[in-house]
Design a protein around this motif. Structure first.
Motif, mmCIF file in Angstrom:
data_model
loop_
_atom_site.group_PDB
_atom_site.id
_atom_site.type_symbol
_atom_site.label_atom_id
_atom_site.label_comp_id
_atom_site.label_asym_id
_atom_site.label_seq_id
_atom_site.Cartn_x
_atom_site.Cartn_y
_atom_site.Cartn_z
ATOM 1 N N UNK A 1 -21.383 13.346 43.090
ATOM 2 C CA UNK A 1 -20.271 13.460 44.024
ATOM 3 C C UNK A 1 -20.288 14.846 44.652
ATOM 4 N N UNK A 2 -19.779 14.925 45.874
ATOM 5 C CA UNK A 2 -19.625 16.209 46.539
ATOM 6 C C UNK A 2 -18.530 16.099 47.562
ATOM 7 N N UNK A 3 -18.064 17.231 48.018
ATOM 8 C CA UNK A 3 -17.093 17.282 49.097
ATOM 9 C C UNK A 3 -17.706 18.061 50.243
ATOM 10 N N UNK A 4 -17.314 17.703 51.451
ATOM 11 C CA UNK A 4 -17.831 18.373 52.631
ATOM 12 C C UNK A 4 -16.694 18.495 53.631
ATOM 13 N N UNK A 5 -16.572 19.659 54.238
ATOM 14 C CA UNK A 5 -15.500 19.891 55.196
ATOM 15 C C UNK A 5 -15.464 18.834 56.292
ATOM 16 N N UNK A 6 -14.265 18.472 56.695
ATOM 17 C CA UNK A 6 -14.058 17.432 57.703
ATOM 18 C C UNK A 6 -14.865 17.707 58.971
ATOM 19 N N UNK A 7 -14.985 18.974 59.357
ATOM 20 C CA UNK A 7 -15.655 19.354 60.598
ATOM 21 C C UNK A 7 -17.180 19.295 60.513
ATOM 22 N N UNK A 8 -17.749 19.092 59.332
ATOM 23 C CA UNK A 8 -19.203 19.173 59.149
ATOM 24 C C UNK A 8 -19.881 17.817 59.397
ATOM 25 N N UNK A 9 -19.762 17.322 60.598
ATOM 26 C CA UNK A 9 -20.251 15.997 60.974
ATOM 27 C C UNK A 9 -21.755 15.849 60.722
ATOM 28 N N UNK A 10 -22.533 16.868 61.064
ATOM 29 C CA UNK A 10 -23.988 16.781 60.857
ATOM 30 C C UNK A 10 -24.333 16.708 59.381
ATOM 31 N N UNK A 11 -23.612 17.446 58.560
ATOM 32 C CA UNK A 11 -23.833 17.381 57.111
ATOM 33 C C UNK A 11 -23.512 15.982 56.595
ATOM 34 N N UNK A 12 -22.446 15.380 57.105
ATOM 35 C CA UNK A 12 -22.065 14.039 56.671
ATOM 36 C C UNK A 12 -23.162 13.032 57.012
ATOM 37 N N UNK A 13 -23.713 13.144 58.205
ATOM 38 C CA UNK A 13 -24.813 12.258 58.597
ATOM 39 C C UNK A 13 -26.006 12.444 57.657
ATOM 40 N N UNK A 14 -26.310 13.697 57.312
ATOM 41 C CA UNK A 14 -27.401 14.002 56.387
ATOM 42 C C UNK A 14 -27.169 13.312 55.039
ATOM 43 N N UNK A 15 -25.967 13.467 54.482
ATOM 44 C CA UNK A 15 -25.670 12.860 53.183
ATOM 45 C C UNK A 15 -25.745 11.340 53.238
ATOM 46 N N UNK A 16 -25.200 10.760 54.293
ATOM 47 C CA UNK A 16 -25.164 9.302 54.390
ATOM 48 C C UNK A 16 -26.512 8.699 54.774
ATOM 49 N N UNK A 17 -27.150 9.247 55.803
ATOM 50 C CA UNK A 17 -28.362 8.630 56.341
ATOM 51 C C UNK A 17 -29.622 8.995 55.570
ATOM 52 N N UNK A 18 -29.727 10.224 55.122
ATOM 53 C CA UNK A 18 -30.955 10.660 54.436
ATOM 54 C C UNK A 18 -30.894 10.459 52.924
ATOM 55 N N UNK A 19 -29.685 10.556 52.358
ATOM 56 C CA UNK A 19 -29.568 10.563 50.898
ATOM 57 C C UNK A 19 -28.749 9.401 50.335
ATOM 58 N N UNK A 20 -28.260 8.526 51.205
ATOM 59 C CA UNK A 20 -27.537 7.321 50.787
ATOM 60 C C UNK A 20 -26.228 7.586 50.054
ATOM 61 N N UNK A 21 -25.558 8.674 50.374
ATOM 62 C CA UNK A 21 -24.208 8.893 49.854
ATOM 63 C C UNK A 21 -23.264 8.005 50.649
ATOM 64 N N UNK A 22 -22.156 7.641 50.036
ATOM 65 C CA UNK A 22 -21.149 6.851 50.739
ATOM 66 C C UNK A 22 -19.819 7.597 50.729
ATOM 67 N N UNK B 1 -16.153 7.507 50.157
ATOM 68 C CA UNK B 1 -15.350 6.553 49.405
ATOM 69 C C UNK B 1 -13.929 7.047 49.115
ATOM 70 N N UNK B 2 -13.614 8.262 49.519
ATOM 71 C CA UNK B 2 -12.238 8.721 49.326
ATOM 72 C C UNK B 2 -11.982 9.959 50.190
ATOM 73 N N UNK B 3 -10.747 10.338 50.270
ATOM 74 C CA UNK B 3 -10.369 11.612 50.849
ATOM 75 C C UNK B 3 -10.045 12.549 49.710
ATOM 76 N N UNK B 4 -10.268 13.804 49.912
ATOM 77 C CA UNK B 4 -9.935 14.815 48.907
ATOM 78 C C UNK B 4 -8.829 15.683 49.493
ATOM 79 N N UNK B 5 -7.811 15.933 48.713
ATOM 80 C CA UNK B 5 -6.670 16.724 49.176
ATOM 81 C C UNK B 5 -6.486 17.929 48.272
ATOM 82 N N UNK B 6 -5.902 18.982 48.839
ATOM 83 C CA UNK B 6 -5.515 20.129 48.038
ATOM 84 C C UNK B 6 -4.259 20.736 48.628
ATOM 85 N N UNK B 7 -3.583 21.521 47.813
ATOM 86 C CA UNK B 7 -2.336 22.147 48.223
ATOM 87 C C UNK B 7 -2.375 23.594 47.742
#
Length: 145
Positions: free
Chosen positions: A114-135, A137-143
């Motif tokens: 599992x990992x978290x990635x900033x909402x604005x990091x669209x290219x990183x998200x594509x990398x995780x999903x397309x190259x490494x098969x991450x999905x 599956x949730x939102x992460x919140x903090x206060x």
């Protein structure tokens, strides 16, 4: 998978931690070297591990992880930090290091990574999903307190 001039190591010495700092600092820009070492010492006490991919004699990518257990993921690895040096991005080093972490996780009985990635990091998200098969599956919140 690794070229003959590449190797991946778990960093365990003060000299290695200091060598990794300039790379990690590109992601965690608010850290001073002193604060990094202070936090790292505390994090290591709770299972944090720092891995690096070296090209020749220089670190080009670092990943900070820990083996965790909870009710929904069971035994899993959490990737807290992943950063490739700006001069070496888009050359497959992050991919290689995360594939190594996959194997490390499996050999340590993990069922997920599992990992978290900033909402604005669209290219990183594509990398995780397309190259490494991450999905996603949730939102992460903090206060902030």
């Amino acid at each position: 998978m690794l070229a003959s001039t590449e190797r991946i190591l778990e960093l365990t010495t003060q000299d290695q931690f200091l060598e990794a700092f300039p790379i990690l600092n590109q992601l965690r820009t608010d850290l001073t070297e002193q604060r990094y070492l202070e936090l790292l010492k505390q994090m290591k006490q709770t299972g944090y591990k720092l891995f690096a991919l070296y090209k020749e004699r220089s670190i080009v990518t670092v990943a900070g992880i820990s083996l965790q257990i909870n009710f929904y993921n069971k035994k899993y690895v959490f990737v807290y930090d992943l950063i490739t040096d700006t001069g070496h991005r888009s050359q497959g080093y992050g991919y290689k290091l995360l594939r190594y972490i996959d194997e490390w996780a499996k050999s340590n009985g993990a069922k997920y990574i599992a990992l978290e990635s900033g909402i604005q990091r669209i290219e990183a998200h594509k990398f995780y999903e397309e190259k490494l098969n991450y999905e996603k599956w949730c939102y992460s919140f903090r206060k902030q307190l």
